[in-house]
Write a protein that holds these residues in place. Structure first.
Motif, PDB file in Angstrom:
ATOM      1  N   ASN A 146       6.456   0.641  15.453  1.00  0.00           N
ATOM      2  CA  ASN A 146       5.962   1.723  15.310  1.00  0.00           C
ATOM      3  C   ASN A 146       4.161   1.524  15.150  1.00  0.00           C
ATOM      4  O   ASN A 146       3.857   0.949  14.111  1.00  0.00           O
ATOM      5  N   TRP A 147       3.393   2.481  15.784  1.00  0.00           N
ATOM      6  CA  TRP A 147       2.141   2.086  15.762  1.00  0.00           C
ATOM      7  C   TRP A 147       1.503   2.323  14.326  1.00  0.00           C
ATOM      8  O   TRP A 147       0.568   1.852  13.773  1.00  0.00           O
ATOM      9  N   TYR A 148       2.278   3.163  13.509  1.00  0.00           N
ATOM     10  CA  TYR A 148       1.797   3.656  12.174  1.00  0.00           C
ATOM     11  C   TYR A 148       2.039   2.444  11.261  1.00  0.00           C
ATOM     12  O   TYR A 148       1.186   2.336  10.479  1.00  0.00           O
ATOM     13  N   HIS A 149       2.952   1.457  11.598  1.00  0.00           N
ATOM     14  CA  HIS A 149       3.142   0.334  10.585  1.00  0.00           C
ATOM     15  C   HIS A 149       2.600  -0.887  11.472  1.00  0.00           C
ATOM     16  O   HIS A 149       2.820  -2.024  10.773  1.00  0.00           O
ATOM     17  N   ALA A 150       1.811  -0.822  12.533  1.00  0.00           N
ATOM     18  CA  ALA A 150       1.444  -2.009  13.020  1.00  0.00           C
ATOM     19  C   ALA A 150       0.597  -2.909  12.178  1.00  0.00           C
ATOM     20  O   ALA A 150       0.606  -4.065  12.037  1.00  0.00           O
ATOM     21  N   ASP A 151      -0.553  -2.344  11.705  1.00  0.00           N
ATOM     22  CA  ASP A 151      -1.411  -3.091  10.754  1.00  0.00           C
ATOM     23  C   ASP A 151      -0.639  -3.790   9.511  1.00  0.00           C
ATOM     24  O   ASP A 151      -1.041  -4.930   9.425  1.00  0.00           O
ATOM     25  N   ALA A 152       0.369  -2.932   8.993  1.00  0.00           N
ATOM     26  CA  ALA A 152       1.198  -3.332   8.032  1.00  0.00           C
ATOM     27  C   ALA A 152       1.802  -4.539   8.427  1.00  0.00           C
ATOM     28  O   ALA A 152       1.852  -5.734   7.534  1.00  0.00           O
TER      29      ALA A 152
END
Length: 339
Positions: A130-136
């Motif tokens: 999910n793009w929202y969790h990509a950085d994490a």
């Protein structure tokens, strides 16, 4: 693959997981749709932790299978994880690695990518979440090349997808890869979802239009195009058939179908080619003519771009799948956004 069955799908369930994400593989694989032409699956709801398991909405689930039952599964789906920063239990990661070593295809959906990444199976590989969790995901697992722009990535032995409806896309992709385009279409029609969405591309739809537009000029033109894919279909002529100017037709078509008429026609032709490769012994050149793409030379690059392999490789892989031979090794183990 040993004692594993290609048609046995294990869904790994954990406490605190998202209820919708957890339900996605069950929705695709868990209902009997054989009357519509879908394969028969055995779904194992596997508890990764002692239950009952409490989902994000407070719903409690009791999964009847345990980690040792992964030994039976040809496909293992990790649909969700409760907290990106929390490392999954080692015994869960060991079970996933063992299933992979035993020949199972491992599929992560949404935050399930954090479990897959923790297992080490994504090291050095491109992956989606999910793009929202990509950085994490990238920060926690720098060995993984996280791509937040795609719906899913298929490495042959491992599939990693983004969240929500992209999980449906990934599961249908697995069906299409292992059982063929017709099988995926049968499931998609019953679920009333697009049977194929390529990562980074708009979906295309191979199903009846919603009733609200059933009598619209766009709908009748689409029906005509689907019946005449073997012909040269000029978008301007299709616009006239719909009783619209080319500009109005292009706008209405994109609003209705989510893509341009040119791209939709190409995708429909490739989907038709898939079915002919599955169900006939026609040559690639003959199939190309039958789907309106003139020659095999014209068909091959479009087919490879959308499906991920050449027409001949697709046919060989589908025939192997029909005989029950494990197919994962037949797909080139390269990182690709799959369609």
């Amino acid at each position: 693959m040993g004692n594993r069955s290609r048609s046995t799908v294990a869904v790994l369930m954990v406490d605190g997981a998202d209820l919708f994400e957890t339900s996605v593989p069950i929705s695709v694989f868990g209902l009997d749709r054989t009357a519509s032409g879908a394969p028969a699956f055995e779904v194992l709801s596997v508890a990764a932790e002692p239950g009952p398991l409490t989902m994000t909405t407070g719903v409690q689930l009791v999964a009847p299978y345990r980690l040792e039952d992964l030994d039976r599964a040809g496909v293992v789906v990790i649909p969700s994880w409760r907290a990106p920063a929390e490392r999954p239990p080692e015994h869960v990661l060991e079970a996933i690695v063992a299933a992979h070593a035993g020949g199972a295809l491992i599929v992560s959906l949404c935050t399930g990518a954090f479990v897959l990444a923790a297992s080490g199976l994504l090291d050095g590989r491109r992956a989606a979440t999910n793009w929202y969790h990509a950085d994490a995901l990238q920060q926690l697992y720098p060995e993984v090349r996280v791509d937040s722009s795609v719906l899913f990535v298929d490495h042959g032995d491992v599939v990693a997808s983004a969240g929500c409806t992209a999980g449906v896309d990934a599961c249908l992709h697995v069906v299409r890869r292992l059982w063929g385009a017709q099988a995926a279409l049968a499931i998609a029609r019953r679920m009333v979802v697009p049977p194929l969405r390529a990562g980074g591309q708009a979906q295309f739809i191979d199903r009846p239009l919603p009733e609200a537009v059933a009598d619209d000029g766009i709908a009748t033109t689409i029906a005509y195009a689907q019946e005449h894919l073997d012909e040269s279909l000029d978008p301007a002529a299709l616009a006239r058939r719909a009783g619209m100017s080319r500009r109005s037709f292009d706008r209405r078509f994109r609003d209705t179908m989510g893509t341009s008429i040119t791209q939709w026609l190409l995708q429909q032709r490739v989907l038709r080619a898939q079915r002919l490769l599955e169900n006939t012994d026609l040559s690639v050149d003959r199939i190309a003519r039958d789907v309106g793409l003139s020659t095999g030379v014209t068909l091959r690059p479009h087919f490879r771009k959308i499906v991920g392999v050449s027409p001949q490789r697709y046919r060989e892989t589908f025939r192997l799948a029909e005989t029950g031979t494990p197919v994962a090794a037949e797909i080139p183990p390269r990182s690709r956004t799959s369609a």
